[in-house]
Each structure stands twice: as structure tokens, then as C-alpha cells.
Design a protein around this motif. Structure first.
Motif, PDB file in Angstrom:
ATOM      1  N   ARG A 191      43.761  87.426 -50.475  1.00  0.00           N
ATOM      2  CA  ARG A 191      43.936  87.094 -49.053  1.00  0.00           C
ATOM      3  C   ARG A 191      45.403  86.991 -48.681  1.00  0.00           C
ATOM      4  N   GLN A 192      46.234  86.609 -49.627  1.00  0.00           N
ATOM      5  CA  GLN A 192      47.667  86.506 -49.349  1.00  0.00           C
ATOM      6  C   GLN A 192      48.329  87.869 -49.196  1.00  0.00           C
ATOM      7  N   ARG A 235      50.074  78.483 -37.347  1.00  0.00           N
ATOM      8  CA  ARG A 235      49.643  79.440 -38.364  1.00  0.00           C
ATOM      9  C   ARG A 235      50.667  79.558 -39.478  1.00  0.00           C
ATOM     10  N   ALA A 236      51.941  79.567 -39.129  1.00  0.00           N
ATOM     11  CA  ALA A 236      52.997  79.715 -40.144  1.00  0.00           C
ATOM     12  C   ALA A 236      52.969  78.553 -41.132  1.00  0.00           C
ATOM     13  N   ARG A 237      52.624  77.353 -40.647  1.00  0.00           N
ATOM     14  CA  ARG A 237      52.597  76.185 -41.531  1.00  0.00           C
ATOM     15  C   ARG A 237      51.440  76.220 -42.523  1.00  0.00           C
ATOM     16  N   TYR A 285      50.964  78.584 -44.554  1.00  0.00           N
ATOM     17  CA  TYR A 285      51.434  79.274 -45.740  1.00  0.00           C
ATOM     18  C   TYR A 285      52.436  78.396 -46.488  1.00  0.00           C
ATOM     19  N   GLN A 286      52.509  78.576 -47.793  1.00  0.00           N
ATOM     20  CA  GLN A 286      53.313  77.694 -48.637  1.00  0.00           C
ATOM     21  C   GLN A 286      54.800  77.758 -48.335  1.00  0.00           C
ATOM     22  N   HIS A 287      55.293  78.941 -48.037  1.00  0.00           N
ATOM     23  CA  HIS A 287      56.731  79.096 -47.845  1.00  0.00           C
ATOM     24  C   HIS A 287      57.009  79.815 -46.526  1.00  0.00           C
ATOM     25  N   PRO A 288      56.921  79.101 -45.392  1.00  0.00           N
ATOM     26  CA  PRO A 288      57.198  79.720 -44.097  1.00  0.00           C
ATOM     27  C   PRO A 288      58.616  80.289 -44.058  1.00  0.00           C
ATOM     28  N   ASN A 305      52.630  85.999 -42.815  1.00  0.00           N
ATOM     29  CA  ASN A 305      52.681  85.735 -44.257  1.00  0.00           C
ATOM     30  C   ASN A 305      53.243  86.906 -45.061  1.00  0.00           C
ATOM     31  N   PRO A 310      52.349  90.161 -45.208  1.00  0.00           N
ATOM     32  CA  PRO A 310      51.285  90.849 -45.961  1.00  0.00           C
ATOM     33  C   PRO A 310      51.739  92.219 -46.447  1.00  0.00           C
TER      34      PRO A 310
END
Length: 297
Positions: free
Chosen positions: A73-74, A98-100, A102-105, A146, A148
Motif C-alpha cells: 500500500r505504501q 492525509r500527510a500526517r 504517513y510516517q515521514h511527511p 506518500n 508512491p
């Protein structure tokens, strides 16, 4: 180098076979189009590739990961036909929320997407008040937050004006050059597939053609030359002698042309009989109708 592979991909709903043993390979950085009439199995295929639909059988991998894994998914971003953003929040609030997730915005990447999709003027507008084009640009930016490897676009430009579509495709073209982003598209605007690196045509759950745009045109479509003339019989005879198929309709002769040079030669030989002419290059619409038929589904 292949980034996505599917082998024997099948999906049934009770007795109905929606997708039947599809095999496909997508290389990193490619722009790939999936085409097919309504009910052909495109959306089901995309649903399986994005992990939203469980295949009945077959395998899918993205960079050696499978749809059930977080790592899979990442690797992907998805722009759905219907938005998943909150209509009550502003564009800025939606994207930052949405950005938050993910682990590393990446702040610099966030700012680049805002600029790339011309979102700065609407950042403080609530999503529900946006026009269709503004919402779609926001949706695509959301799907790219993210970083992709693959961006899935499921009918992304339906109902949008040509200016908005051009803005979206210009931004995506720039991102593909910059990041080697792989784009997988389903669309009913066949002109959007003219620049695709590879095209899969799906009908009745099966891939019926898979090739580059150039090779599909050479195999399934012909240029069309329409000649208005005072000597239709002569024009048809000369065209037939050149190995070209020609039909007379009123005072016009319609000729299937394999190469533009053939049109030039024909027009040159028949100059004294021609009152007007039109030349229509082969396009994806011609290929689509040739492969899937003219009937409404």
C-alpha cells in the motif's frame, strides 16, 4: 524493469466471471492505459491491483510486495472516481491531515504538489465548495503525498473541461520525468491514451490486445482519406490498383490509407479530378471500435 506483475488474475461474482485469467507486466516509469467498454472488467481489475478487491485466483506483486502487505500500500497512490476527502474541511486541512497519516511527511514535497497542481489559490476553501476540476487536482495531490511508485487513475478526468485536463496531464508528465512515477490509467477519453507507453484493451474480462500505441495503430487502424471528386469511379479504380480499399458515397470516395505517403501519391495522381479532400490520421477511437465493436453495452 518490472514494478508491477499480475499472473492468472481472475475474479468471479457467483456464476459471473468479471476478470478471466489476466496476465500483465508494467515497467517502472511507464504510462499504461487500460481501455474497454462498460462492464469489460477494467474497474474490477484496477480494484484488485489496488488491493480493494480480493482476487478469486491469481497473484499480484509490486516491487515483490503483495496487496495484503502494508509495504504494498505504501508503493501506490489511487485517485478514485469518487473522492475520499472531507467536504467540510479546507483543501489545506484535508491534505495536511492525509500527510500526517504517513510516517515521514515531506514538507518540500507537499509544497511542490501544491505548486504543481496550482492549489495555492484554493488552499483555504472548503473542499465541498470547489469546482469539479479543483476537486480533481486536489484528489491527485492527495494520492501523491506518500511519494508512491505507482499512481492509479480511475476515470480521473470525467466531466472536466479541456483546460483542467491539460493542467493535470502537464503536471503528471513533469512528475514522471522528475521521479520516474508509473501511471496506470482507465479512461473514456481515448485521446488521453495517445501518449501512453503501453495499452491493454480489456473486453468481457479478458485482455484482447496489448501493445504500444504505434503498433496498435499499425495493426488495427487505418488513416482515412475522403476525396470529393468529379470522377468517383476513376478515383476508386486508381485507389484499388494501389492496393487500397475505397468506397464511393455520393460524390465522395472514402479510402483506407496505411501510410500518409500513399495519400500524397493518390492525391498527386488524381489532382485534376479532386474538388476537396480531408485526411484523418488513425487514432485510439478507431482502434477501440475495431477491437470491441460498435454496439452499446
Amino acid at each position: 524493469m518490472a514494478i508491477l506483475e499480475a499472473k492468472g488474475l481472475t475474479k468471479t461474482f457467483g456464476p459471473k466471471v468479471a476478470v478471466n485469467g489476466i496476465n500483465l507486466t508494467v515497467d517502472r516509469g511507464q504510462f499504461v492505459a487500460f481501455l474497454g467498454p462498460n462492464g469489460a472488467g477494467k474497474s474490477t481489475t484496477i480494484g484488485m491491483l489496488t488491493g480493494l478487491i480480493q482476487p478469486t485466483s491469481g497473484t499480484i506483486t509490486v516491487a515483490d510486495h503483495t496487496p495484503g502487505q502494508v509495504a504494498y500500500r505504501q508503493q501506490i497512490g489511487v485517485v478514485f472516481q469518487d473522492s475520499v476527502l472531507d467536504r467540510q474541511l479546507t483543501v489545506n486541512e484535508n491534505l495536511r491531515l492525509r500527510a500526517r497519516m504517513y510516517q515521514h511527511p515531506d514538507t518540500a514535497w507537499f509544497d511542490q504538489l501544491i505548486k504543481q497542481f496550482d492549489l495555492a489559490p484554493i488552499l483555504n476553501q472548503t473542499y465541498g465548495t470547489l469546482s469539479g476540476g479543483q476537486r480533481r487536482r486536489t484528489d491527485i495531490a492527495r494520492a501523491l503525498l506518500n511519494h508512491p511508485q505507482i499512481l492509479f487513475l480511475d476515470e480521473p478526468s470525467t466531466g472536466l473541461d479541456i483546460q483542467t485536463r491539460q493542467t493535470i496531464w502537464s503536471a503528471l508528465a513533469a512528475l514522471r520525468v522528475q521521479t520516474q512515477l508509473t501511471v496506470i490509467l482507465t479512461t473514456h477519453y481515448l485521446e488521453e491514451t495517445e501518449n501512453a507507453d503501453f495499452v491493454y484493451v480489456i473486453d468481457r474480462g479478458e485482455i484482447i490486445a496489448a501493445d504500444t500505441v504505434v503498433d496498435l495503430k499499425n495493426r488495427y487502424a487505418a488513416h482515412q482519406l475522403t476525396i470529393q471528386t468529379t470522377a468517383a469511379d476513376r478515383v476508386k479504380t486508381v485507389a484499388n490498383q494501389a492496393g487500397l480499399r475505397a468506397n464511393i458515397v455520393a460524390n465522395e470516395v472514402h479510402v483506407n490509407i496505411h501510410h500518409p505517403q500513399q495519400a500524397i501519391a493518390l492525391l498527386t495522381e488524381l489532382t485534376d479530378t479532386i474538388t476537396d479532400f480531408e485526411f484523418h490520421p488513425a487514432d485510439m477511437n478507431t482502434i477501440f471500435v475495431t477491437l470491441t465493436g460498435k454496439e452499446i453495452r
